[in-house]
Enzyme design. Structure first.
Site, PDB file in Angstrom:
ATOM      1  N   LYS A  51       0.829  -1.216   0.000  1.00 18.75           N
ATOM      2  CA  LYS A  51       0.000   0.000   0.000  1.00 18.75           C
ATOM      3  C   LYS A  51       0.859   1.261   0.000  1.00 18.75           C
ATOM      4  CE  LYS A  51      -2.308  -2.614  -0.637  1.00 18.75           C
ATOM      5  NZ  LYS A  51      -2.459  -4.082  -0.662  1.00 18.75           N
ATOM      6  N   HIS A 428     -22.765  16.393   0.871  1.00 14.22           N
ATOM      7  CA  HIS A 428     -22.508  16.837  -0.506  1.00 14.22           C
ATOM      8  C   HIS A 428     -21.375  17.851  -0.531  1.00 14.22           C
ATOM      9  CE1 HIS A 428     -23.274  17.999  -4.644  1.00 14.22           C
ATOM     10  NE2 HIS A 428     -23.202  19.268  -4.250  1.00 14.22           N
TER      11      HIS A 428
HETATM   12  P1  FAD Z   1       0.741 -13.903   8.591  1.00 14.10           P
HETATM   13  O1  FAD Z   1       0.589 -12.440   8.456  1.00 14.10           O
HETATM   14  O2  FAD Z   1       1.330 -14.652   7.444  1.00 14.10           O
HETATM   15  O3  FAD Z   1       1.645 -14.148   9.888  1.00 14.10           O
HETATM   16  C1  FAD Z   1       2.043 -15.423  10.275  1.00 14.10           C
HETATM   17  C2  FAD Z   1       3.270 -15.305  11.166  1.00 14.10           C
HETATM   18  O4  FAD Z   1       3.549 -16.586  11.723  1.00 14.10           O
HETATM   19  C3  FAD Z   1       4.533 -14.896  10.403  1.00 14.10           C
HETATM   20  O5  FAD Z   1       5.128 -13.782  11.037  1.00 14.10           O
HETATM   21  C4  FAD Z   1       5.444 -16.119  10.477  1.00 14.10           C
HETATM   22  O6  FAD Z   1       6.824 -15.788  10.560  1.00 14.10           O
HETATM   23  C5  FAD Z   1       4.953 -16.781  11.761  1.00 14.10           C
HETATM   24  N1  FAD Z   1       5.193 -18.227  11.818  1.00 14.10           N
HETATM   25  C6  FAD Z   1       4.883 -19.160  10.888  1.00 14.10           C
HETATM   26  N2  FAD Z   1       5.199 -20.397  11.333  1.00 14.10           N
HETATM   27  C7  FAD Z   1       5.720 -20.240  12.579  1.00 14.10           C
HETATM   28  C8  FAD Z   1       6.210 -21.140  13.559  1.00 14.10           C
HETATM   29  N3  FAD Z   1       6.216 -22.469  13.373  1.00 14.10           N
HETATM   30  N4  FAD Z   1       6.690 -20.633  14.718  1.00 14.10           N
HETATM   31  C9  FAD Z   1       6.687 -19.289  14.940  1.00 14.10           C
HETATM   32  N5  FAD Z   1       6.226 -18.387  14.063  1.00 14.10           N
HETATM   33  C10 FAD Z   1       5.730 -18.859  12.898  1.00 14.10           C
HETATM   34  N6  FAD Z   1      -4.697  -8.465   3.144  1.00 14.10           N
HETATM   35  C11 FAD Z   1      -5.522  -7.410   3.324  1.00 14.10           C
HETATM   36  O7  FAD Z   1      -6.490  -7.528   4.091  1.00 14.10           O
HETATM   37  N7  FAD Z   1      -5.315  -6.226   2.687  1.00 14.10           N
HETATM   38  C12 FAD Z   1      -4.270  -6.046   1.846  1.00 14.10           C
HETATM   39  O8  FAD Z   1      -4.115  -4.959   1.290  1.00 14.10           O
HETATM   40  C13 FAD Z   1      -3.385  -7.124   1.626  1.00 14.10           C
HETATM   41  N8  FAD Z   1      -2.329  -6.999   0.799  1.00 14.10           N
HETATM   42  C14 FAD Z   1      -1.472  -8.052   0.619  1.00 14.10           C
HETATM   43  C15 FAD Z   1      -0.397  -7.905  -0.260  1.00 14.10           C
HETATM   44  C16 FAD Z   1       0.481  -8.958  -0.458  1.00 14.10           C
HETATM   45  C17 FAD Z   1       1.649  -8.793  -1.409  1.00 14.10           C
HETATM   46  C18 FAD Z   1       0.298 -10.173   0.255  1.00 14.10           C
HETATM   47  C19 FAD Z   1       1.264 -11.311   0.082  1.00 14.10           C
HETATM   48  C20 FAD Z   1      -0.761 -10.337   1.120  1.00 14.10           C
HETATM   49  C21 FAD Z   1      -1.662  -9.274   1.301  1.00 14.10           C
HETATM   50  N9  FAD Z   1      -2.771  -9.391   2.138  1.00 14.10           N
HETATM   51  C22 FAD Z   1      -3.632  -8.342   2.308  1.00 14.10           C
HETATM   52  C23 FAD Z   1      -3.051 -10.643   2.861  1.00 14.10           C
HETATM   53  C24 FAD Z   1      -2.567 -10.534   4.327  1.00 14.10           C
HETATM   54  O9  FAD Z   1      -1.186 -10.210   4.342  1.00 14.10           O
HETATM   55  C25 FAD Z   1      -2.794 -11.847   5.042  1.00 14.10           C
HETATM   56  O10 FAD Z   1      -4.158 -12.211   4.903  1.00 14.10           O
HETATM   57  C26 FAD Z   1      -2.474 -11.712   6.526  1.00 14.10           C
HETATM   58  O11 FAD Z   1      -1.126 -11.344   6.714  1.00 14.10           O
HETATM   59  C27 FAD Z   1      -2.740 -13.033   7.243  1.00 14.10           C
HETATM   60  O12 FAD Z   1      -2.438 -12.869   8.597  1.00 14.10           O
HETATM   61  P2  FAD Z   1      -2.039 -14.116   9.510  1.00 14.10           P
HETATM   62  O13 FAD Z   1      -1.874 -13.552  10.880  1.00 14.10           O
HETATM   63  O14 FAD Z   1      -2.971 -15.223   9.285  1.00 14.10           O
HETATM   64  O15 FAD Z   1      -0.616 -14.629   8.930  1.00 14.10           O
HETATM   65  P1  NAD Z   2      -5.435 -14.923  -6.002  1.00 15.82           P
HETATM   66  O1  NAD Z   2      -6.016 -16.245  -5.743  1.00 15.82           O
HETATM   67  O2  NAD Z   2      -6.189 -13.702  -5.676  1.00 15.82           O
HETATM   68  O3  NAD Z   2      -5.053 -14.783  -7.553  1.00 15.82           O
HETATM   69  C1  NAD Z   2      -4.248 -15.701  -8.219  1.00 15.82           C
HETATM   70  C2  NAD Z   2      -4.591 -15.599  -9.679  1.00 15.82           C
HETATM   71  O4  NAD Z   2      -3.646 -16.339 -10.418  1.00 15.82           O
HETATM   72  C3  NAD Z   2      -5.968 -16.173 -10.000  1.00 15.82           C
HETATM   73  O5  NAD Z   2      -6.687 -15.220 -10.744  1.00 15.82           O
HETATM   74  C4  NAD Z   2      -5.663 -17.429 -10.795  1.00 15.82           C
HETATM   75  O6  NAD Z   2      -6.640 -17.720 -11.774  1.00 15.82           O
HETATM   76  C5  NAD Z   2      -4.339 -17.066 -11.425  1.00 15.82           C
HETATM   77  N1  NAD Z   2      -3.487 -18.195 -11.769  1.00 15.82           N
HETATM   78  C6  NAD Z   2      -3.200 -19.290 -11.021  1.00 15.82           C
HETATM   79  N2  NAD Z   2      -2.347 -20.093 -11.676  1.00 15.82           N
HETATM   80  C7  NAD Z   2      -2.079 -19.486 -12.865  1.00 15.82           C
HETATM   81  C8  NAD Z   2      -1.274 -19.822 -13.985  1.00 15.82           C
HETATM   82  N3  NAD Z   2      -0.555 -20.944 -14.001  1.00 15.82           N
HETATM   83  N4  NAD Z   2      -1.243 -18.977 -15.044  1.00 15.82           N
HETATM   84  C9  NAD Z   2      -1.973 -17.816 -15.026  1.00 15.82           C
HETATM   85  N5  NAD Z   2      -2.751 -17.457 -13.997  1.00 15.82           N
HETATM   86  C10 NAD Z   2      -2.791 -18.270 -12.926  1.00 15.82           C
HETATM   87  O7  NAD Z   2      -4.010 -14.948  -5.282  1.00 15.82           O
HETATM   88  P2  NAD Z   2      -2.942 -13.813  -5.089  1.00 15.82           P
HETATM   89  O8  NAD Z   2      -3.188 -12.668  -5.992  1.00 15.82           O
HETATM   90  O9  NAD Z   2      -1.628 -14.511  -5.132  1.00 15.82           O
HETATM   91  O10 NAD Z   2      -3.258 -13.339  -3.610  1.00 15.82           O
HETATM   92  C11 NAD Z   2      -3.248 -14.286  -2.532  1.00 15.82           C
HETATM   93  C12 NAD Z   2      -4.119 -13.860  -1.406  1.00 15.82           C
HETATM   94  O11 NAD Z   2      -3.609 -12.669  -0.796  1.00 15.82           O
HETATM   95  C13 NAD Z   2      -5.530 -13.555  -1.875  1.00 15.82           C
HETATM   96  O12 NAD Z   2      -6.372 -14.570  -1.377  1.00 15.82           O
HETATM   97  C14 NAD Z   2      -5.884 -12.245  -1.288  1.00 15.82           C
HETATM   98  O13 NAD Z   2      -7.002 -12.343  -0.453  1.00 15.82           O
HETATM   99  C15 NAD Z   2      -4.675 -11.815  -0.467  1.00 15.82           C
HETATM  100  N6  NAD Z   2      -4.336 -10.427  -0.855  1.00 15.82           N
HETATM  101  C16 NAD Z   2      -5.229  -9.441  -0.558  1.00 15.82           C
HETATM  102  C17 NAD Z   2      -4.969  -8.145  -0.959  1.00 15.82           C
HETATM  103  C18 NAD Z   2      -5.960  -7.075  -0.639  1.00 15.82           C
HETATM  104  O14 NAD Z   2      -6.840  -7.300   0.176  1.00 15.82           O
HETATM  105  N7  NAD Z   2      -5.865  -5.891  -1.242  1.00 15.82           N
HETATM  106  C19 NAD Z   2      -3.824  -7.841  -1.678  1.00 15.82           C
HETATM  107  C20 NAD Z   2      -2.964  -8.875  -1.998  1.00 15.82           C
HETATM  108  C21 NAD Z   2      -3.229 -10.166  -1.567  1.00 15.82           C
END
Ligand code: FAD
Ligand code: NAD
Length: 449
Positions: A51, A428
């Site tokens: 973000k 508005h």
């Molecule tokens: P995580 O955030 O993955 O945290 C898990 C933690 O557990 C990690 O710190 C890890 O090191 C620790 N851990 C794992 N195994 C062990 C172990 N055995 N012992 C000790 N520690 C351990 N979601 C949104 O809502 N809005 C967004 O804009 C958004 N943007 C995203 C952009 C990207 C690029 C990605 C990859 C994800 C995004 N997400 C977004 C998804 C969001 O990041 C995840 O849904 C969220 O972080 C999940 O939270 P969690 O607490 O389940 O796990």
């Molecule tokens: P996603 O499931 O949203 O999208 C993956 C996409 O890749 C799908 O559209 C799928 O059809 C496509 N795909 C899969 N295999 C493929 C292939 N071989 N060739 C071409 N296309 C292929 O997964 P993501 O974008 O990796 O995000 C993972 C999770 O992280 C999501 O579930 C989302 O909720 C979370 N996330 C959330 C935010 C947010 O809330 N703004 C931002 C980033 C990630």
């Protein structure tokens, strides 16, 4: 020696750290185990760093168009490394906030593994508690294609502070589209290859199509129904992506391939010793209270695969602590330019479920605030249950969609119908008038039918 406590939380992402802080605030003797940096994926490799970059992308686009607003900038340069430095500073500051939040919690650094029922070991230390919450999150899923090691995933991408001239993103989901939007704003030549018929599969088709067309106007080349079979490297170090689209073999030559094809759960070792079962897809199986198949052991957040969003992880943590939370209504957003957001059912889901619904839209172009800001791309779609005019879905493509959707989420959680919604006066000129307008149109359509 074994330490007894009230609750053990494994993982300090938004699921784990929020839950541990809440438990400690309730007076519970709480231990949280984290093997990496506090904040999890969300803070370190997900929501926040992306973000921060999305904001840099927006600023770049605004400055590019500054002349249209009567502002002369005298030229500008795009500096991705500087945007990354800002991103890292934001993340660092928020990480300190998480450390402060966890002050009342015993934080143990290391890898947690189960060695028995509700018993967890970290190195030589052993902890046991009547309640254990697994919040170990997820990691990028691998791209299933030959040469996939030549692609970078979101973790590797966020560790880079330079962008090449040409980038191909495999996967037009949330991560893929957010990165495509950032890359395009920083002047890269971007193409997206998506496997399904439309980008953003969970979103309403109309909204996803609008975003695809908007990205196309920004120069992003999006191909749907594309199946990547192979990635290879040329003598000059460029990447060759081979894929098939509608039965035809095609090739893209690019500088970098980004794989954004979903995420898979991160499972702590010893789950079988704890009696925790998995679903067919390999996530931890839970019931509506987030309890696993092992009594006293809960799983929240990405690791249970129910809804991979940061706010869903924290909300499920509250459920695991016994709080009342409405997990049926969870808004979500994509932070592209323009943004997309949704809550509730899509038109496609209504049709599949046989729900008798009406849908109506209002465009940003007819909204005073959107026109005044010079960014009138987008629309709001409202879906009502036809018989009782209850709000069952809202879908937005346009500026501030991620903030606008929350009003409808509250209305849905309160069980509002469109006439109750119409009783609320909207300020508005605000973008929220567009939501009110779509609601009014849907109300009229439902009454007439
Ligand atoms: P995580 O955030 O993955 O945290 C898990 C933690 O557990 C990690 O710190 C890890 O090191 C620790 N851990 C794992 N195994 C062990 C172990 N055995 N012992 C000790 N520690 C351990 N979601 C949104 O809502 N809005 C967004 O804009 C958004 N943007 C995203 C952009 C990207 C690029 C990605 C990859 C994800 C995004 N997400 C977004 C998804 C969001 O990041 C995840 O849904 C969220 O972080 C999940 O939270 P969690 O607490 O389940 O796990
Ligand atoms: P996603 O499931 O949203 O999208 C993956 C996409 O890749 C799908 O559209 C799928 O059809 C496509 N795909 C899969 N295999 C493929 C292939 N071989 N060739 C071409 N296309 C292929 O997964 P993501 O974008 O990796 O995000 C993972 C999770 O992280 C999501 O579930 C989302 O909720 C979370 N996330 C959330 C935010 C947010 O809330 N703004 C931002 C980033 C990630």
């Amino acid at each position: 020696m074994t330490t007894n406590c009230d609750i053990i939380v494994i993982g300090a992402g938004p699921g784990g750290y929020e839950t541990a802080a809440r438990a400690a605030a309730c007076g519970l003797d709480t231990v949280i185990v984290e093997r990496d940096l506090p904040g999890g994926t969300c803070l370190n490799r997900g929501c926040i760093p992306t973000k921060a970059l999305c904001r840099s992308a927006e600023v770049a686009m605004t400055v590019k168009d500054a002349f249209d607003y009567g502002v002369s900038t005298g030229g500008f340069t795009l500096d991705y490394a500087a945007a990354c430095a800002r991103r890292d500073a934001v993340v660092g500051e928020l990480r300190q906030g998480v450390v402060t939040l966890l002050e009342g919690v015993r934080t143990v650094r290391g890898e947690a593994r189960f060695i028995g029922e509700r018993t967890v070991a970290v190195g030589d230390e052993v902890f046991t508690a009547p309640k254990v919450i697994i919040a170990t999150g997820s990691c990028p899923a691998p791209l299933r294609a030959e040469g996939s090691g030549l692609a970078v995933d979101s973790d590797r991408l966020l560790a880079m502070d330079r962008l090449p001239a040409e980038i191909t993103v495999v996967g037009g989901g949330v991560i893929g589209m957010e990165f495509a939007s950032i890359f395009a704003a920083f002047g890269c030549n971007v193409s997206v290859l998506e496997y399904c018929q439309e980008i953003l599969p969970p979103f309403d088709r109309e909204i996803a199509k609008r975003l695809r067309m908007a990205m196309k106007r920004r120069g992003v080349d999006v191909t749907v129904q594309a199946s990547v079979s192979r990635i290879s490297v040329t003598d000059e170090g460029r990447r060759v992506v081979e894929y098939t689209c509608k039965g035809k073999d095609k090739t893209i030559v690019t500088d970098m391939v980004v794989a954004a094809v979903g995420r898979r759960p991160v499972l702590p070792q010893g789950l079988e010793l704890a009696g925790v079962e998995l679903t067919e897809k390999g996530f931890i199986k839970v019931d509506g209270s987030m309890i696993t198949s092992a009594p006293g052991v809960y799983a929240i957040g990405d690791v249970n695969g129910l809804c991979m969003l940061a706010h869903a992880a924290s909300a499920q943590g509250r459920v695991a602590l016994g709080e009342r939370v409405n997990l049926d209504i969870i808004p979500s957003a994509v932070f592209t330019v323009p943004e997309c957001a949704m809550v509730g059912m899509t038109e496609q889901q209504c049709a599949e479920a046989g729900t008798d619904y009406v849908a109506a839209t209002a465009t940003f172009r007819s909204n005073g605030k959107a026109m005044a800001t010079g960014d009138a791309e987008g629309l709001v779609m409202v879906i009502l249950n036809r018989a009782d005019r209850r709000i069952i879905g809202c879908h937005i493509c346009g500026q501030h969609a991620s903030d606008l959707i929350q009003e409808v989420a509250v209305a849905m959680a309160a069980g509002m119908d469109s006439s109750r919604f119409a009783e609320v006066v909207h300020g508005h000129p605000t973008l929220s008038e567009c939501v009110a307008s779509a609601m009014e149109k849907a109300d009229e359509a439902a009454r007439k039918s």
